[in-house]
Every structure is written in structure tokens, then in C-alpha cells.
Design a protein around this motif. Structure first.
Motif, PDB file in Angstrom:
ATOM      1  N   HIS A  61       5.208  11.263  -0.041  1.00  0.00           N
ATOM      2  CA  HIS A  61       5.149  12.392  -0.968  1.00  0.00           C
ATOM      3  C   HIS A  61       3.999  13.350  -0.655  1.00  0.00           C
ATOM      4  O   HIS A  61       3.893  14.405  -1.276  1.00  0.00           O
ATOM      5  CB  HIS A  61       5.004  11.896  -2.410  1.00  0.00           C
ATOM      6  CG  HIS A  61       6.259  11.259  -2.946  1.00  0.00           C
ATOM      7  ND1 HIS A  61       7.521  11.766  -2.707  1.00  0.00           N
ATOM      8  CD2 HIS A  61       6.439  10.147  -3.716  1.00  0.00           C
ATOM      9  CE1 HIS A  61       8.429  11.008  -3.293  1.00  0.00           C
ATOM     10  NE2 HIS A  61       7.800  10.017  -3.912  1.00  0.00           N
ATOM     11  N   THR A  62       3.132  12.958   0.279  1.00  0.00           N
ATOM     12  CA  THR A  62       2.005  13.810   0.648  1.00  0.00           C
ATOM     13  C   THR A  62       2.476  14.878   1.627  1.00  0.00           C
ATOM     14  O   THR A  62       3.110  14.554   2.641  1.00  0.00           O
ATOM     15  CB  THR A  62       0.888  12.973   1.308  1.00  0.00           C
ATOM     16  OG1 THR A  62       0.491  11.948   0.393  1.00  0.00           O
ATOM     17  CG2 THR A  62      -0.315  13.844   1.642  1.00  0.00           C
ATOM     18  N   PRO A  63       2.202  16.134   1.365  1.00  0.00           N
ATOM     19  CA  PRO A  63       2.680  17.201   2.262  1.00  0.00           C
ATOM     20  C   PRO A  63       2.007  17.213   3.626  1.00  0.00           C
ATOM     21  O   PRO A  63       2.445  17.922   4.524  1.00  0.00           O
ATOM     22  CB  PRO A  63       2.356  18.488   1.485  1.00  0.00           C
ATOM     23  CG  PRO A  63       1.254  18.112   0.551  1.00  0.00           C
ATOM     24  CD  PRO A  63       1.498  16.685   0.194  1.00  0.00           C
ATOM     25  N   TYR A  64       0.949  16.412   3.793  1.00  0.00           N
ATOM     26  CA  TYR A  64       0.213  16.418   5.059  1.00  0.00           C
ATOM     27  C   TYR A  64       1.082  15.922   6.204  1.00  0.00           C
ATOM     28  O   TYR A  64       1.812  14.941   6.069  1.00  0.00           O
ATOM     29  CB  TYR A  64      -1.032  15.536   4.943  1.00  0.00           C
ATOM     30  CG  TYR A  64      -1.761  15.351   6.258  1.00  0.00           C
ATOM     31  CD1 TYR A  64      -2.610  16.342   6.744  1.00  0.00           C
ATOM     32  CD2 TYR A  64      -1.564  14.205   7.015  1.00  0.00           C
ATOM     33  CE1 TYR A  64      -3.271  16.181   7.956  1.00  0.00           C
ATOM     34  CE2 TYR A  64      -2.219  14.033   8.218  1.00  0.00           C
ATOM     35  CZ  TYR A  64      -3.066  15.018   8.692  1.00  0.00           C
ATOM     36  OH  TYR A  64      -3.698  14.869   9.888  1.00  0.00           O
ATOM     37  N   ARG A  65       1.018  16.619   7.345  1.00  0.00           N
ATOM     38  CA  ARG A  65       1.671  16.189   8.570  1.00  0.00           C
ATOM     39  C   ARG A  65       0.684  16.341   9.720  1.00  0.00           C
ATOM     40  O   ARG A  65       0.173  17.439   9.945  1.00  0.00           O
ATOM     41  CB  ARG A  65       2.937  17.025   8.856  1.00  0.00           C
ATOM     42  CG  ARG A  65       4.070  16.823   7.872  1.00  0.00           C
ATOM     43  CD  ARG A  65       4.627  15.397   7.943  1.00  0.00           C
ATOM     44  NE  ARG A  65       5.699  15.194   6.981  1.00  0.00           N
ATOM     45  CZ  ARG A  65       5.529  14.789   5.741  1.00  0.00           C
ATOM     46  NH1 ARG A  65       4.288  14.542   5.292  1.00  0.00           N
ATOM     47  NH2 ARG A  65       6.550  14.630   4.941  1.00  0.00           N
ATOM     48  N   PRO A  66       0.426  15.276  10.476  1.00  0.00           N
ATOM     49  CA  PRO A  66      -0.546  15.371  11.569  1.00  0.00           C
ATOM     50  C   PRO A  66      -0.006  16.168  12.749  1.00  0.00           C
ATOM     51  O   PRO A  66       1.204  16.267  12.944  1.00  0.00           O
ATOM     52  CB  PRO A  66      -0.783  13.907  11.961  1.00  0.00           C
ATOM     53  CG  PRO A  66       0.466  13.196  11.542  1.00  0.00           C
ATOM     54  CD  PRO A  66       0.966  13.915  10.328  1.00  0.00           C
ATOM     55  N   MET A  80       0.825  -1.208   0.000  1.00  0.00           N
ATOM     56  CA  MET A  80       0.000   0.000   0.000  1.00  0.00           C
ATOM     57  C   MET A  80       0.860   1.259   0.000  1.00  0.00           C
ATOM     58  O   MET A  80       0.544   2.258  -0.664  1.00  0.00           O
ATOM     59  CB  MET A  80      -0.924  -0.002   1.218  1.00  0.00           C
ATOM     60  CG  MET A  80      -2.073  -0.981   1.136  1.00  0.00           C
ATOM     61  SD  MET A  80      -3.361  -0.410   0.010  1.00  0.00           S
ATOM     62  CE  MET A  80      -4.497  -1.798   0.079  1.00  0.00           C
ATOM     63  N   ALA A  81       1.961   1.204   0.729  1.00  0.00           N
ATOM     64  CA  ALA A  81       2.859   2.365   0.767  1.00  0.00           C
ATOM     65  C   ALA A  81       3.501   2.599  -0.601  1.00  0.00           C
ATOM     66  O   ALA A  81       3.644   3.749  -1.044  1.00  0.00           O
ATOM     67  CB  ALA A  81       3.935   2.158   1.834  1.00  0.00           C
ATOM     68  N   LEU A  82       3.896   1.530  -1.280  1.00  0.00           N
ATOM     69  CA  LEU A  82       4.497   1.675  -2.608  1.00  0.00           C
ATOM     70  C   LEU A  82       3.481   2.202  -3.620  1.00  0.00           C
ATOM     71  O   LEU A  82       3.830   2.949  -4.539  1.00  0.00           O
ATOM     72  CB  LEU A  82       5.054   0.328  -3.077  1.00  0.00           C
ATOM     73  CG  LEU A  82       6.279  -0.185  -2.306  1.00  0.00           C
ATOM     74  CD1 LEU A  82       6.653  -1.589  -2.773  1.00  0.00           C
ATOM     75  CD2 LEU A  82       7.455   0.773  -2.473  1.00  0.00           C
ATOM     76  N   ILE A  83       2.215   1.818  -3.468  1.00  0.00           N
ATOM     77  CA  ILE A  83       1.182   2.279  -4.390  1.00  0.00           C
ATOM     78  C   ILE A  83       0.840   3.743  -4.151  1.00  0.00           C
ATOM     79  O   ILE A  83       0.802   4.554  -5.087  1.00  0.00           O
ATOM     80  CB  ILE A  83      -0.092   1.408  -4.253  1.00  0.00           C
ATOM     81  CG1 ILE A  83       0.177  -0.017  -4.751  1.00  0.00           C
ATOM     82  CG2 ILE A  83      -1.256   2.030  -5.037  1.00  0.00           C
ATOM     83  CD1 ILE A  83      -0.968  -0.976  -4.494  1.00  0.00           C
ATOM     84  N   PHE A  84       0.614   4.111  -2.881  1.00  0.00           N
ATOM     85  CA  PHE A  84       0.113   5.461  -2.579  1.00  0.00           C
ATOM     86  C   PHE A  84       1.206   6.446  -2.172  1.00  0.00           C
ATOM     87  O   PHE A  84       0.955   7.655  -2.168  1.00  0.00           O
ATOM     88  CB  PHE A  84      -0.946   5.384  -1.472  1.00  0.00           C
ATOM     89  CG  PHE A  84      -2.168   4.608  -1.868  1.00  0.00           C
ATOM     90  CD1 PHE A  84      -3.028   5.085  -2.845  1.00  0.00           C
ATOM     91  CD2 PHE A  84      -2.461   3.387  -1.278  1.00  0.00           C
ATOM     92  CE1 PHE A  84      -4.154   4.372  -3.226  1.00  0.00           C
ATOM     93  CE2 PHE A  84      -3.581   2.658  -1.645  1.00  0.00           C
ATOM     94  CZ  PHE A  84      -4.433   3.152  -2.623  1.00  0.00           C
ATOM     95  N   GLN A  85       2.394   5.926  -1.811  1.00  0.00           N
ATOM     96  CA  GLN A  85       3.549   6.764  -1.478  1.00  0.00           C
ATOM     97  C   GLN A  85       3.183   7.929  -0.549  1.00  0.00           C
ATOM     98  O   GLN A  85       3.269   9.103  -0.922  1.00  0.00           O
ATOM     99  CB  GLN A  85       4.179   7.303  -2.771  1.00  0.00           C
ATOM    100  CG  GLN A  85       4.635   6.202  -3.695  1.00  0.00           C
ATOM    101  CD  GLN A  85       5.305   6.714  -4.962  1.00  0.00           C
ATOM    102  OE1 GLN A  85       5.452   7.910  -5.163  1.00  0.00           O
ATOM    103  NE2 GLN A  85       5.715   5.799  -5.813  1.00  0.00           N
TER     104      GLN A  85
END
Length: 303
Positions: free
Chosen positions: A215-220, A207-212
């Protein structure tokens, strides 16, 4: 004097109910993360699966040792079944379950996921090329009517949820049916904890390889991190351990029925904290799906 068998059954029933509560709370926490922390399913699910896999693999290494923990990958057939069980089975089911929650609500996601016994029955009938028995056919009809009641509130032409949310919820139930059938033989050969650990681990990696998500700028924020820890520890590790305790003491059918506390918990929590309305149509749908599960539990045995 207390009967030890009664104590074991009570412990099993309590564990199964508690596992459903944990799953229901985890789904509700997922709804909170999507609604207020602005997380997305492709970001949350790979992290959730991978962290749960690391925790459970650590547990298996301590309990069973490296050799037994790695044993499913020592021959080609078992390795393939393990990967099929984990990636298109467990991991895809988890993704679709949380996607349904993101697009609708935790109560909707959990109740649609509980269609899995009926869908498993349909797959078994198709694979064995037999017609459902009368009670099985009644169970399938109850499942259909239950979903129709929940998603339409008595107006079949007006869906309360988006078609994508409905498809994701039913897809998660199909995922459960598939990995139950695929894992039926291999789970007899290896401890369930080992299979579940590898399912989470490899599912998280794929799942990590598919959605990466990196690379998402979101940080909780700190609360978001606590929410992630909650869905990992409560929704994966604790719920799984409690359910397996119940399963070992009272059997799969009673455990599944007691674990119906999952959609009930999700409905109560979302109703209180998210002001999600719960109508008589929702209650009727819950009841019909519960009857479906009871009917299947008493279906005639194969000759």
C-alpha cells in the motif's frame, strides 16, 4: 605437513570474521537505502525477510527434502516454538535493528546489537533465579559503560542518539537474547538452516501483514533494487552461511568474538561513506563491549 585441525580452525575463524563483515556491510547498505533511497524500515524489512526465507527454504528443500524441511510443524509444541523463534524473535530483532540504523547509523545499530550476550546472561540469571558470578557482573558493568560511552561521549545528560533509536538498538539485542534462549532446545532437534529459513519466511509474512508495504506508494529505482538484493544475499544468506561454518568449526564463543568484525566494519564504512564521526569515546565503547564479550566467554560453568 599441514595439520588438518589447524586448517579447520583457520577456516572457522575466517568464516566467522567474514560473516561479521557481511553483516556490517549489510547494515551500512541499509543506512544508504534509508538515507539516499528514502526507504523506510516497515517497507524494507518485510521484503528482506520474505525473500531471504524463500531462498533459504529452496536451499533446504534441495538439501534435506520436503519431509524434513516441514518436520518442525508436525507436532504442536515444535510448531509453536518455531513460530515464537521466528516472529517475536528473529523477525522483531531484524525490524528493530534496521529501525535503529534508520534513526541513527549502521555503526550504532550493530554495536548496540552486540549487547545481546550480556542481555542473554541477565535473562538466564533471572530465569534460573541466581546471582551473576563475579566475572559475569564485571561483564555486565563493562556493557553498560560501553553503551554509555558511545551514546553520551562522556556526558550522560546529553545523548547523541534519539531515545527511540537507543530503545530500538537495545530491543534488537533483547530480541537476539530471546530467540537464542527460545531456540536452544529446538535447534538441537532440527538443522539450523531449516529453523532460520522458517524464521525468515514466517517473519516476512507477519511483518508484511502488519505493515502492508504494497500500500506504500514508494517504488525503488534500479540502484534501490540492487541494494535490496545486497541486504538479502549478503546480509542474510551469505552472512548466515559463513557464520554457521565458523560456528561448526570453532564453537559458538570464538565465533561470536570473531564476528565482532561486524560493528568494526560498519563503523569504518559509515565513517568513510557517510562522514559519520568516530571519536575516542566511540573507540572506548567498542573496547568495553568487546571486553564484556570476552568476560562472558570465560564465565564459570554451572555446576
Amino acid at each position: 605437513m599441514t595439520n588438518p585441525k589447524i586448517n579447520q580452525k583457520l577456516l572457522g575463524a575466517f568464516s566467522a570474521v567474514a560473516s561479521g563483515i557481511c553483516w556490517g556491510l549489510s547494515g551500512s547498505m541499509g543506512q544508504y537505502l534509508f538515507t539516499y533511497q528514502k526507504m523506510q524500515t516497515p517497507w524494507l524489512v518485510p521484503i528482506r525477510l520474505f525473500l531471504a526465507g524463500l531462498i533459504m527454504l529452496t536451499y533446504c528443500l534441495v538439501k534435506y527434502g520436503p519431509r524434513k524441511s516441514w518436520q518442525p510443524f508436525t507436532n504442536r509444541r515444535d510448531a509453536l516454538l518455531t513460530l515464537v523463534y521466528g516472529i517475536p524473535g528473529v523477525a522483531l530483532c531484524q525490524f528493530l535493528y534496521f529501525l535503529c540504523i534508520q534513526l541513527s547509523s549502521a555503526s550504532m545499530g550493530t554495536i548496540l546489537q552486540d549487547l545481546s550476550p550480556g542481555l542473554t546472561l541477565l535473562l538466564v540469571c533471572l530465569l534460573s533465579r541466581r546471582r551473576p558470578h563475579r566475572l559475569e557482573l564485571i561483564a555486565i558493568c563493562f556493557a553498560f559503560l560501553g553503551v554509555l560511552s558511545i551514546v553520551s561521549h562522556g556526558r550522560p545528560g546529553e545523548l547523541r542518539v534519539s531515545p527511540l533509536a537507543l530503545a530500538a538498538g537495545i530491543g534488537s539485542a533483547i530480541g537476539i537474547a530471546v530467540y537464542n534462549l527460545v531456540g536452544k532446545s529446538i535447534l538441537k532437534k532440527y538443522p539450523v538452516a531449516i529453523m532460520q529459513a522458517w524464521a525468515f519466511f514466517w517473519g516476512g509474512i507477519v511483518m508484511a501483514l502488519i505493515f502492508q508495504p504494497w500500500h506504500t506508494p514508494y517504488r525503488p529505482n534500479p540502484i534501490g533494487y540492487l541494494g535490496i538484493a545486497f541486504v538479502v544475499l549478503v546480509g542474510n544468506v551469505a552472512a548466515f552461511s559463513l557464520y554457521m561454518t565458523g560456528l561448526n568449526r570453532i564453537g559458538p564463543v570464538p565465533a561470536a568474538l570473531y564476528a565482532f568484525s561486524e560493528p568494526v566494519t560498519a563503523a569504518v564504512v559509515t565513517g568513510i561513506f557517510f562522514q559519520t564521526p568516530f571519536s575516542l569515546w566511540d573507540g572506548l565503547g567498542f573496547l568495553l563491549i568487546l571486553i564484556m564479550m570476552i568476560c562472558i566467554s570465560y564465565r564459570p560453568k554451572q555446576a
